[in-house]
Design a protein around this motif. Structure first.
Motif, PDB file in Angstrom:
ATOM      1  N   ARG A 166       0.849  -1.184   0.000  1.00 31.83           N
ATOM      2  CA  ARG A 166       0.000   0.000   0.000  1.00 31.83           C
ATOM      3  C   ARG A 166       0.889   1.240   0.000  1.00 31.83           C
ATOM      4  O   ARG A 166       1.904   1.284   0.700  1.00 31.83           O
ATOM      5  N   ILE A 168       0.608   5.150   1.061  1.00 28.88           N
ATOM      6  CA  ILE A 168      -0.246   6.050   1.830  1.00 28.88           C
ATOM      7  C   ILE A 168       0.309   7.467   1.730  1.00 28.88           C
ATOM      8  O   ILE A 168       1.487   7.706   1.994  1.00 28.88           O
ATOM      9  N   ARG A 172      -4.246   9.019   3.154  1.00 31.42           N
ATOM     10  CA  ARG A 172      -5.096   8.253   2.254  1.00 31.42           C
ATOM     11  C   ARG A 172      -4.295   7.170   1.549  1.00 31.42           C
ATOM     12  O   ARG A 172      -3.104   7.357   1.258  1.00 31.42           O
ATOM     13  N   THR A 173      -4.941   6.054   1.264  1.00 25.97           N
ATOM     14  CA  THR A 173      -4.318   5.002   0.467  1.00 25.97           C
ATOM     15  C   THR A 173      -4.485   5.369  -0.996  1.00 25.97           C
ATOM     16  O   THR A 173      -5.611   5.392  -1.515  1.00 25.97           O
ATOM     17  N   SER A 176      -2.739   0.451  -4.189  1.00 23.91           N
ATOM     18  CA  SER A 176      -2.678  -0.865  -3.549  1.00 23.91           C
ATOM     19  C   SER A 176      -2.566  -1.949  -4.615  1.00 23.91           C
ATOM     20  O   SER A 176      -3.145  -1.821  -5.702  1.00 23.91           O
ATOM     21  N   ASP A 213       5.884   9.841   1.292  1.00 25.74           N
ATOM     22  CA  ASP A 213       4.922   8.756   1.126  1.00 25.74           C
ATOM     23  C   ASP A 213       5.287   7.597   2.046  1.00 25.74           C
ATOM     24  O   ASP A 213       6.463   7.316   2.279  1.00 25.74           O
ATOM     25  N   ASP A 228      -7.484  -1.483   5.413  1.00 27.36           N
ATOM     26  CA  ASP A 228      -6.644  -0.371   4.993  1.00 27.36           C
ATOM     27  C   ASP A 228      -6.844   0.857   5.877  1.00 27.36           C
ATOM     28  O   ASP A 228      -5.888   1.569   6.196  1.00 27.36           O
ATOM     29  N   ARG A 229      -8.085   1.128   6.273  1.00 27.25           N
ATOM     30  CA  ARG A 229      -8.344   2.301   7.119  1.00 27.25           C
ATOM     31  C   ARG A 229      -7.633   2.170   8.473  1.00 27.25           C
ATOM     32  O   ARG A 229      -7.207   3.168   9.059  1.00 27.25           O
ATOM     33  N   VAL A 232      -3.883   2.966   7.899  1.00 23.24           N
ATOM     34  CA  VAL A 232      -3.673   4.415   7.818  1.00 23.24           C
ATOM     35  C   VAL A 232      -3.724   5.054   9.203  1.00 23.24           C
ATOM     36  O   VAL A 232      -2.849   5.851   9.569  1.00 23.24           O
TER      37      VAL A 232
END
Length: 298
Positions: A166, A168, A172-173, A176, A213, A228-229, A232
């Motif tokens: 991923r 980020i 935010r992603t 992926s 990043d 994913d959330r 992050v």
């Protein structure tokens, strides 16, 4: 499960760094591990000049595999722009009296021998996978992902199977990878057997990085158990990549044994028609992600 995390930084001279085949001692002495890759930066501007990476790793082997450090392996190098790779050994080989950790370890070792190869030097991760696979003599198989960073900020990625990555940016992603599977829970994999996938089956991607990043790379043990959330939000709480990697590894481990947690693995399983027995449903139990090992690289 392995989780490497690294951060894109403004160019500075760094001493060569090579790491491979995680062991408990490596984890204790050096905050680098496998199963997920993490990079976190400060400012977000397009990279115009040479870049470098800051990497952190954390490893949590399966309780029954602590003596050999688990069945995952990783390789990190600052050669050219930088390279990070994770390989996840296939546990099923243990039923054939084969140590599943040997194949991914030799595969990563071969990566280190090929850094100066002319074809690999142009930052082609797919070619690197092919040549390392061809040179691997151990019995077994593994899923693998490789990220190669050019000094201008372009990251080239190649993966075979369900190891993932991923990117980020500003919470935010923005990128992926997608897992490659023959069917549910049956990923593509490089193998010592004639029948199997090769480097030609690798999924290849290119991503233009910005300074700061954060790149999270890992095997399925991370992404089966952590949304994913959550990735992050977790990495946003830590300035040090090593601490973020450890936090992600611990979160994945916690979710993997929580029968009340609806994990990404559980949601996918149900969508494919798999679920826990009815008697477990009555007790509110859910499917949990399989964590054979947990490794995180930052």
């Amino acid at each position: 499960m392995a989780v490497p995390i690294f951060r894109a930084l403004i160019p500075k001279s760094h001493p060569p760094l090579h790491s491979l085949c995680p062991t408990p001692s490596m984890v204790d002495e050096n905050p680098k591990k496998r199963r997920s890759l993490f990079c976190s930066p400060s400012e977000l501007n397009p990279v115009r000049s040479e870049v470098s990476i800051s990497v952190g790793i954390h490893l949590i082997p399966h309780p029954n595999k602590v003596d050999k450090g688990g069945e995952d392996a990783f390789f990190i190098s600052r050669h050219n722009g930088g390279l990070i790779a994770v390989a996840d050994g296939v546990s099923g080989w243990a039923e054939e009296n084969v140590d599943p950790s040997l194949f991914p370890q030799e595969l990563m070792l071969n990566f280190s021998y090929l850094l100066e190869d002319e074809e690999v030097s142009i930052n082609d991760p797919q070619i690197l996978i092919g040549k390392a696979h061809a040179a691997t003599t151990a019995i077994g198989s593994a899923t693998v992902i490789v990220a190669m960073l050019e000094r201008n900020g372009l990251m080239k990625i190649a993966n075979v199977g369900d190891c993932g990555l991923r990117v980020i940016r500003e919470g935010r992603t923005v990128f992926s990878t997608s897992p490659q599977e023959h069917s549910f829970d049956c990923p593509f994999q490089l193998s010592s057997e004639v029948v199997g996938q090769t480097y030609l089956d690798a999924m290849v991607s290119n991503v233009e990085l910005m300074e700061g990043d954060v790149i999270v790379m890992g095997s399925d043990g991370l992404f089966d158990n952590v949304f994913d959330r959550e990735i992050v939000s977790t990495i946003s709480r830590y300035k040090e990549v090593s601490e973020a990697a450890k936090a992600l590894a611990n979160l994945a481990k916690t979710h993997s044994v929580d029968t009340n947690f609806d994990s990404p693995y559980a949601l996918e399983a149900r969508s494919k028609g798999f679920d826990v027995p009815k008697w477990k449903k009555v007790l509110g139990m859910k499917l949990t992600g399989m964590v054979e090992n947990l490794m995180i690289l930052l």
